[in-house]
Design an enzyme around this catalytic site. Structure first.
Site, short mmCIF file in Angstrom:
data_model
loop_
_atom_site.label_atom_id
_atom_site.label_comp_id
_atom_site.label_asym_id
_atom_site.label_seq_id
_atom_site.Cartn_x
_atom_site.Cartn_y
_atom_site.Cartn_z
CG HIS A 194 40.27 30.05 33.47
ND1 HIS A 194 38.89 30.12 33.65
CD2 HIS A 194 40.69 31.32 33.31
CE1 HIS A 194 38.51 31.39 33.59
NE2 HIS A 194 39.59 32.14 33.39
CG ASP A 214 43.11 35.23 34.73
OD1 ASP A 214 42.21 34.62 34.13
OD2 ASP A 214 42.90 36.11 35.58
CG HIS A 268 39.02 32.73 37.87
ND1 HIS A 268 40.40 32.68 37.82
CD2 HIS A 268 38.65 33.43 36.76
CE1 HIS A 268 40.84 33.31 36.75
NE2 HIS A 268 39.80 33.77 36.09
NE ARG A 271 41.99 39.88 32.89
CZ ARG A 271 42.38 38.77 32.23
NH1 ARG A 271 41.74 37.64 32.42
NH2 ARG A 271 43.38 38.82 31.38
#
Length: 260
Positions: free
Chosen positions: A93, A95, A236, A251
């Protein structure tokens, strides 16, 4: 500072840069250019970074994005705690593609790592698109896909329209001009104007192309790694082989623009 390529498809590491101190403009430009060339970079030995350091460095990349339904860590808006690989994060995917303006960059800092496992896979959506036949490339350029938020958005009470967007199947990078496949199994539900049943064979084929070995790089985390990737050109997925050991990463995502 030294920048070294890590794999043939994508990926590079940056050595000799301390992000807890002053970062010269020339160094930042070199790192940003390396990211645009390699899709994903790892700045080594950043274990001394504080949350303030991470947010300050992230702000140099653009506007920090606050997730609409996953909370930030207390006291640091924009930093999300990542832990425990799950079925969503183990799927290829990019983000938050269900947003009208998906994220441009993601910065992920290793805080606690298991002894082994928990690697992150990266794939070049640019190389994946380049590997397709010219006729298929031409056809894909005419298509758009419907992206919808996961069940987490619904659980948080968000309206469906707030977590749905239609984006081109092939997007051009705003800085490099490189064309990349922009569909993923996390968020895409169908080709726009097609039924889900009609869409599935083509989408599944494109997902397989993205994940071909020759289009990927496997990042084996080390203490202090700060990994940055470009959501416009890469995808990723985490490797879910952590057997009960703690894995914590922080993150930060950077706001992007509407794909074109």
């Amino acid at each position: 500072m030294e920048i070294r390529q890590l794999a043939g498809a994508l990926g590079a590491e940056v050595l000799g840069l301390d992000l807890t101190g002053q970062i010269f403009d020339t160094d930042f430009v070199a790192v940003r250019d390396a990211l645009h060339v390699n899709g994903v970079i790892c700045i080594r030995d950043q274990g001394e970074m504080t949350p303030e350091d991470q947010l300050a460095f992230a702000a140099r990349w653009g506007e920090i994005s606050i997730h609409p339904y996953v909370p930030s860590i207390e006291g640091y808006p924009g930093i999300m705690k990542i832990y425990d690989p799950n079925p969503i994060t183990q799927t290829w995917h990019s983000d938050s593609t269900h947003m009208s303006d998906p994220h441009a960059y993601t910065l992920l800092l290793a805080r606690v790592l298991p002894k082994v496992g928990g690697d992150t896979m990266f794939a070049s959506a640019v190389r994946a698109f380049q590997s397709l036949s010219p006729r298929l490339q031409d056809m894909l350029r005419t298509l758009s896909a419907v992206h919808e938020g996961t069940s987490l958005a619904a659980d948080a009470g968000l309206d469906h329209e707030a977590v749905m967007a239609v984006h081109p199947v092939v997007r051009a990078h705003p800085d490099t001009g490189g064309e990349a496949l922009f569909v993923n199994d996390n968020y895409v539900t169908r080709i726009d104007g097609w039924t889900p049943e009609e869409s599935q064979p083509l989408l599944e084929y494109l997902y397989r192309v993205i994940g071909r070995y020759e289009n990927t790089y496997r990042h084996r985390w080390r203490d202090g790694d700060l990994v940055i990737w470009d959501n416009r050109s890469t995808q990723h997925a985490v490797v879910g082989d952590v057997a009960g050991e703690e894995r914590v990463l922080h993150r930060v995502t950077i706001a992007g623009s509407a794909p074109a």
